[in-house]
Design an enzyme around this catalytic site. Structure first.
Site, PDB file in Angstrom:
ATOM      1  N   VAL A 142       0.805  -1.222   0.000  1.00 21.61           N
ATOM      2  CA  VAL A 142       0.000   0.000   0.000  1.00 21.61           C
ATOM      3  C   VAL A 142       0.839   1.273   0.000  1.00 21.61           C
ATOM      4  O   VAL A 142       0.303   2.376  -0.135  1.00 21.61           O
ATOM      5  CB  VAL A 142      -0.985   0.039   1.188  1.00 21.61           C
ATOM      6  CG1 VAL A 142      -2.009  -1.074   1.074  1.00 21.61           C
ATOM      7  CG2 VAL A 142      -0.249  -0.016   2.521  1.00 21.61           C
ATOM      8  N   TYR A 152       1.053   3.432  22.679  1.00 19.92           N
ATOM      9  CA  TYR A 152       0.472   3.519  21.340  1.00 19.92           C
ATOM     10  C   TYR A 152       1.231   4.540  20.496  1.00 19.92           C
ATOM     11  O   TYR A 152       1.316   4.417  19.280  1.00 19.92           O
ATOM     12  CB  TYR A 152      -1.010   3.865  21.426  1.00 19.92           C
ATOM     13  CG  TYR A 152      -1.817   3.370  20.253  1.00 19.92           C
ATOM     14  CD1 TYR A 152      -1.824   2.021  19.907  1.00 19.92           C
ATOM     15  CD2 TYR A 152      -2.572   4.245  19.483  1.00 19.92           C
ATOM     16  CE1 TYR A 152      -2.565   1.568  18.828  1.00 19.92           C
ATOM     17  CE2 TYR A 152      -3.324   3.803  18.409  1.00 19.92           C
ATOM     18  CZ  TYR A 152      -3.311   2.456  18.085  1.00 19.92           C
ATOM     19  OH  TYR A 152      -4.053   2.004  17.007  1.00 19.92           O
ATOM     20  N   LYS A 198      -3.411   7.335  13.578  1.00 23.79           N
ATOM     21  CA  LYS A 198      -4.860   7.109  13.603  1.00 23.79           C
ATOM     22  C   LYS A 198      -5.621   8.431  13.622  1.00 23.79           C
ATOM     23  O   LYS A 198      -6.706   8.539  13.038  1.00 23.79           O
ATOM     24  CB  LYS A 198      -5.241   6.265  14.813  1.00 23.79           C
ATOM     25  CG  LYS A 198      -4.766   4.826  14.754  1.00 23.79           C
ATOM     26  CD  LYS A 198      -5.327   4.071  13.566  1.00 23.79           C
ATOM     27  CE  LYS A 198      -4.991   2.580  13.645  1.00 23.79           C
ATOM     28  NZ  LYS A 198      -5.477   1.839  12.451  1.00 23.79           N
ATOM     29  N   THR A 246      -5.942  -9.772  19.033  1.00 23.84           N
ATOM     30  CA  THR A 246      -5.537 -10.105  17.671  1.00 23.84           C
ATOM     31  C   THR A 246      -4.023 -10.235  17.637  1.00 23.84           C
ATOM     32  O   THR A 246      -3.323  -9.798  18.554  1.00 23.84           O
ATOM     33  CB  THR A 246      -5.977  -9.005  16.686  1.00 23.84           C
ATOM     34  OG1 THR A 246      -5.275  -7.783  17.008  1.00 23.84           O
ATOM     35  CG2 THR A 246      -7.472  -8.746  16.771  1.00 23.84           C
ATOM     36  N   ALA A 275      -2.081  -8.627  15.690  1.00 21.96           N
ATOM     37  CA  ALA A 275      -1.540  -7.274  15.554  1.00 21.96           C
ATOM     38  C   ALA A 275      -1.418  -6.596  16.914  1.00 21.96           C
ATOM     39  O   ALA A 275      -0.472  -5.838  17.168  1.00 21.96           O
ATOM     40  CB  ALA A 275      -2.429  -6.445  14.631  1.00 21.96           C
TER      41      ALA A 275
END
Length: 267
Positions: A65, A155, A162, A193, A195
């Site tokens: 991407v 994070y 984000k 998950t 991730a």
């Protein structure tokens, strides 16, 4: 007839059966959607292929991407196979592990650009390249997290990425709205998950979310998948530019009774 009968679209970022992307894709497939899949390099192909084959996908392609030529190739093949597009799911995010630990200000310029390119700009690039194929009432969905609105330990730069992604959702919603194309984001609470394992202290985050959220539990992958189905289907025909929280209400809490107990105040 399912909610997604005769609808065809593509999902970027499915990597295994334990992720949010797969959970959304499964809900769409169960309601009749025809879904194309992409994978990031040969290493990921073996993980994505079983997911795509399970859903009878007609198109499974490699796509970096961060490479405009790769995105253009995917669009070309999608047009050849499907003609037009009814939904796009962007489930792609990446940051260097060292940029998800320690002090936020230690992030390198390269680390910053990598997180922004993969996690935010790619959504804009994909939307731009697919724009000519989008049917009226098509739906674009990006995956985000509360760390884009508030600071969350460890994070770090992903939170900034984000935030950029959520702002991009609003600007794309404005741009695409005249043709009835909707653009939204799902802000899921923490779920187990693969991730998520890249975030230091994630198990603590799960416990805190369950303790403080109004529903006193964590969200499930199935619940996030159903939210994706809602936003892709005509049930959400009047919804765009939205960050839809699926986190058992955690985003709405400033303090809780548990917080009061911790500091010795009766609630």
């Amino acid at each position: 007839m399912g909610l997604m009968s005769n609808k065809k679209g593509i999902i970027f970022g499915v990597s295994n059966k334990r992720g949010i992307g797969y959970a959304i894709a499964k809900q769409l497939f169960n309601e009749g959607a025809d879904i194309a899949f992409t994978y990031a390099g040969e290493t990921m192909k073996s993980r994505v292929l079983p997911c795509a084959e399970e859903m009878n996908s007609k198109l499974i392609m490699n796509c970096d991407v961060t490479n405009d030529d790769d995105i253009a190739s995917v669009v070309h093949e999608f047009k050849r196979v499907y003609g037009t597009c009814d939904f796009i799911i962007h489930a792609v995010a990446f940051a260097n592990r060292e940029d998800l630990e320690g002090d936020f200000s230690n992030v390198s310029r390269d680390g910053w650009q990598t997180a922004m390119d993969v996690s935010a700009y790619s959504f804009v690039a994909i939307a731009n390249k697919f724009k000519p194929l989008l049917n009226p009432k098509a739906s674009l969905i990006a995956l985000t997290y509360l760390g884009g609105e508030r600071s969350v330990p460890n994070y770090n730069v992903m939170g900034v990425a984000k935030a950029a992604l959520e702002a991009s959702v609003r600007y794309l919603a404005l741009e695409f709205g005249h043709s009835e194309v909707r653009v939204n984001a799902i802000s899921a609470g923490p779920v187990k998950t693969l991730a998520a394992k890249g975030i230091s202290g994630f198990d603590i985050l799960l416990k805190v979310n369950a303790a403080r959220s109004p529903m006193k539990r964590n969200v499930t992958l199935d619940e996030v998948g159903k939210a994706g189905l809602y936003l892709c289907s005509d049930l959400s025909s009047g919804v765009t530019g939205e960050v839809h929280h699926v986190d058992c209400g955690y985003h709405s809490i400033a303090t809780s009774k548990e917080d009061a107990k911790i500091i010795g105040i009766s609630a």
